[in-house]
Design a protein around this motif. Sequence first.
Motif, short mmCIF file in Angstrom:
data_model
loop_
_atom_site.label_atom_id
_atom_site.label_comp_id
_atom_site.label_asym_id
_atom_site.label_seq_id
_atom_site.Cartn_x
_atom_site.Cartn_y
_atom_site.Cartn_z
N ASN A 85 0.76 -1.39 0.05
CA ASN A 85 0.02 0.06 0.01
C ASN A 85 0.98 1.21 -0.12
OD1 ASN A 85 -2.87 1.11 0.23
ND2 ASN A 85 -1.65 2.15 1.80
N ALA A 86 1.89 1.13 0.72
CA ALA A 86 2.90 2.37 0.82
C ALA A 86 3.26 2.78 -0.56
CB ALA A 86 4.05 2.15 1.57
N VAL A 87 3.91 1.65 -1.40
CA VAL A 87 4.53 1.81 -2.73
C VAL A 87 3.30 2.21 -3.49
CG1 VAL A 87 5.64 0.63 -4.60
CG2 VAL A 87 6.28 0.14 -2.28
N LYS A 88 2.06 1.64 -3.34
CA LYS A 88 1.22 1.90 -4.38
C LYS A 88 0.84 3.51 -4.36
CE LYS A 88 -2.87 1.90 -2.90
NZ LYS A 88 -3.93 2.77 -2.32
N GLU A 89 0.64 4.01 -3.24
CA GLU A 89 0.25 5.30 -2.62
C GLU A 89 1.30 6.51 -3.62
OE1 GLU A 89 -0.52 6.10 1.17
OE2 GLU A 89 -2.16 5.03 1.44
N LEU A 90 2.89 5.83 -3.32
CA LEU A 90 3.72 6.69 -3.92
C LEU A 90 3.64 6.74 -5.33
CD1 LEU A 90 6.00 8.50 -3.04
CD2 LEU A 90 7.46 6.54 -3.48
N ALA A 91 3.39 5.52 -6.08
CA ALA A 91 3.18 5.57 -7.49
C ALA A 91 2.13 6.32 -7.91
CB ALA A 91 2.91 4.04 -7.65
N ILE A 92 1.11 6.39 -7.32
CA ILE A 92 -0.21 7.32 -7.56
C ILE A 92 0.43 8.71 -7.58
CG2 ILE A 92 -2.55 8.14 -7.24
CD1 ILE A 92 -2.42 5.24 -8.48
N ALA A 93 1.17 9.01 -6.56
CA ALA A 93 1.68 10.38 -6.47
C ALA A 93 2.72 10.61 -7.57
CB ALA A 93 2.49 10.61 -5.17
N ALA A 94 3.50 9.62 -7.84
CA ALA A 94 4.43 9.74 -9.05
C ALA A 94 3.69 9.91 -10.15
CB ALA A 94 5.58 8.42 -9.16
N LEU A 95 2.59 9.43 -10.64
CA LEU A 95 2.03 9.61 -11.88
C LEU A 95 1.57 11.24 -11.79
CD1 LEU A 95 -0.53 6.72 -11.98
CD2 LEU A 95 1.17 6.92 -13.59
N LEU A 96 1.14 11.80 -10.74
CA LEU A 96 0.82 13.18 -10.59
C LEU A 96 2.05 14.02 -10.74
CD1 LEU A 96 -2.01 12.74 -7.94
CD2 LEU A 96 -2.54 13.31 -10.35
N LEU A 97 3.16 13.97 -10.11
CA LEU A 97 4.17 14.56 -10.25
C LEU A 97 4.93 14.43 -11.73
CD1 LEU A 97 6.29 13.24 -6.88
CD2 LEU A 97 4.83 15.57 -7.24
N SER A 98 4.67 13.57 -12.44
CA SER A 98 5.20 13.34 -13.59
C SER A 98 4.42 13.83 -14.83
CB SER A 98 5.32 11.59 -14.13
OG SER A 98 4.05 11.23 -14.60
N SER A 99 3.36 14.15 -14.19
CA SER A 99 2.18 14.85 -15.36
C SER A 99 1.85 16.31 -15.29
CB SER A 99 0.84 14.19 -15.21
OG SER A 99 0.04 14.16 -16.67
N ARG A 100 1.77 16.64 -13.93
CA ARG A 100 1.48 18.28 -13.71
C ARG A 100 2.39 19.17 -13.32
NH1 ARG A 100 -4.09 18.51 -12.36
NH2 ARG A 100 -3.60 20.70 -12.28
N LYS A 101 3.95 19.00 -13.50
CA LYS A 101 4.80 19.78 -13.13
C LYS A 101 4.80 20.43 -11.80
CE LYS A 101 5.83 20.65 -18.01
NZ LYS A 101 6.16 21.54 -19.07
N ILE A 102 4.18 19.44 -10.72
CA ILE A 102 4.17 20.02 -9.59
C ILE A 102 5.46 20.51 -8.78
CG2 ILE A 102 3.31 19.46 -7.18
CD1 ILE A 102 1.25 17.31 -8.79
N VAL A 103 6.38 19.40 -9.04
CA VAL A 103 7.80 19.89 -8.35
C VAL A 103 8.42 21.19 -9.02
CG1 VAL A 103 10.32 18.90 -8.09
CG2 VAL A 103 8.28 17.49 -7.92
N ASP A 104 8.17 21.17 -10.26
CA ASP A 104 8.69 22.54 -10.98
C ASP A 104 8.27 23.95 -10.24
OD1 ASP A 104 10.50 20.98 -12.25
OD2 ASP A 104 9.43 20.96 -14.08
N GLY A 105 6.75 23.68 -10.49
CA GLY A 105 5.90 24.88 -9.78
C GLY A 105 6.43 25.06 -8.51
N ILE A 106 6.53 24.22 -7.63
CA ILE A 106 6.84 24.35 -6.17
C ILE A 106 8.15 25.02 -5.86
CG2 ILE A 106 7.35 23.29 -3.88
CD1 ILE A 106 5.21 21.23 -4.67
N THR A 107 9.06 24.67 -6.90
CA THR A 107 10.78 25.26 -6.85
C THR A 107 10.47 26.52 -7.29
OG1 THR A 107 11.45 22.94 -7.23
CG2 THR A 107 12.72 24.80 -7.50
N TRP A 108 9.58 26.69 -8.29
CA TRP A 108 9.72 28.25 -8.73
C TRP A 108 8.96 29.13 -8.04
CZ3 TRP A 108 5.20 30.94 -10.13
CH2 TRP A 108 5.31 32.13 -10.86
N ALA A 109 7.84 28.67 -7.26
CA ALA A 109 7.14 29.44 -6.21
C ALA A 109 8.07 30.13 -5.07
CB ALA A 109 5.85 28.74 -5.76
N LYS A 110 8.98 29.09 -4.77
CA LYS A 110 9.76 29.44 -3.51
C LYS A 110 10.69 30.51 -4.01
CE LYS A 110 9.78 25.02 -1.08
NZ LYS A 110 9.24 25.85 0.30
N THR A 111 10.95 30.67 -5.17
CA THR A 111 11.92 31.73 -5.81
C THR A 111 11.39 33.19 -5.53
OG1 THR A 111 11.23 31.95 -8.03
CG2 THR A 111 13.19 30.37 -7.41
#
Length: 389
Positions: A85-111
């Motif tokens: 279940n732990a890995v499954k939840e991270l896999a679902i999160a990874a799908l969203l991270l790969s698609s929506r540029k969430i990491v890039d957006g958060i990094t940019w917002a901090k600037t």
Amino acid sequence: MFRIRTANKISPIGLDLFPRDRYEVASDLPNPDAILVRSADLHQVEIPETVKAIARAGAGVNNIPIELCSERGIVVFNTPGGNANAVKELAIAALLLSSRKIVDGITWAKTLIDKKDEVPELVEKGKSQFEGPELKGKTLGVIGLGAIGVMVANDATVLGMHVIGYDPYISVDAAWSLSRAVQKADTLESLLRQADYITIHVPLTEDTKGLINAERIKIMKKGARIINLARGGLVHEADVLKALTESRLSCYVTDFPNAELLSNEKVICIPHLGASTPEAEDNCAVMAVQQLMDYLESGNIKNSVNFPHCRLEQRSPYRLLVSNRNVPNMVGQITSILAGANINITDLINHHKDKYAYNIIDTEQEISEDILDRIRKVDGIIRVRAIKK
């Protein structure tokens, strides 16, 4: 009294299952009967001759010398599904991270931290650069339909994704658990041609090493996204990085960072968090302890990576446990020795896995050390153990 050596910090919820009147548990015990391990590298340590079993509180066993253990009759257990279940939840999160540029957006917002009152306006102006597609209606390819793969596939259908699964060795239990909405791919290549997102959930073996490589990337849709939370070696990283540079792939999410991957802006590196939940650690510890106890006390084997599943309800007071090479006439030689000693067999089970076999033999009479030694001398015998109910 059984002696258990812990090679890592193990969840107390698991360790508390050991009855203290029958088990001694510590990290520095000499001459242990078994070893409990999470991530410690047992390739780098000498495994005592007294060790009968090693239990890994987790799924992967790359940190355990499997071939050496097999040759010595040491049963190696893992805990498949304990962290699913732990890995499954991270896999679902990874799908969203790969698609929506969430990491890039958060990094940019901090600037924008020094922009004070201008932040809301700047966010509205800059957000378009982080636009990414929704998962709903897209095709997810799941490679490997074990405990984790099935859970990822099922949850992805709930998110509105079209899911294709590939696993030529799917178990009956996994098949029963799989949603009827998941489409079966006849070949890996068929899955790769159709998928917008690909997530990998298979063990790392000689057959699966470099599973995703340049040849298979050419088959994929242009702009596909790959999720790898299983093992780094499943992906030929140089081929993936080249495909990212050429925009054949849009994103690669991995739970196994290295310097080269970290330097590529199209790679999202997660610091090996797949099983990093307290629930997963507890589940894996409980499974590992229960499997060790069942083996040490009754000789039963469940979830071993090097010996076959073997379970027999004990109805007689005496039990003989024999591991041997998987060659003809081993059972015949063992039972002939017992018959010659007037020992009556009440029940017997023999299973094999690849090069090795395992026998549970229940008898009415206690087997003497002399008889055990005679069985040990049979060519092909690896380990002999007798227990009394």
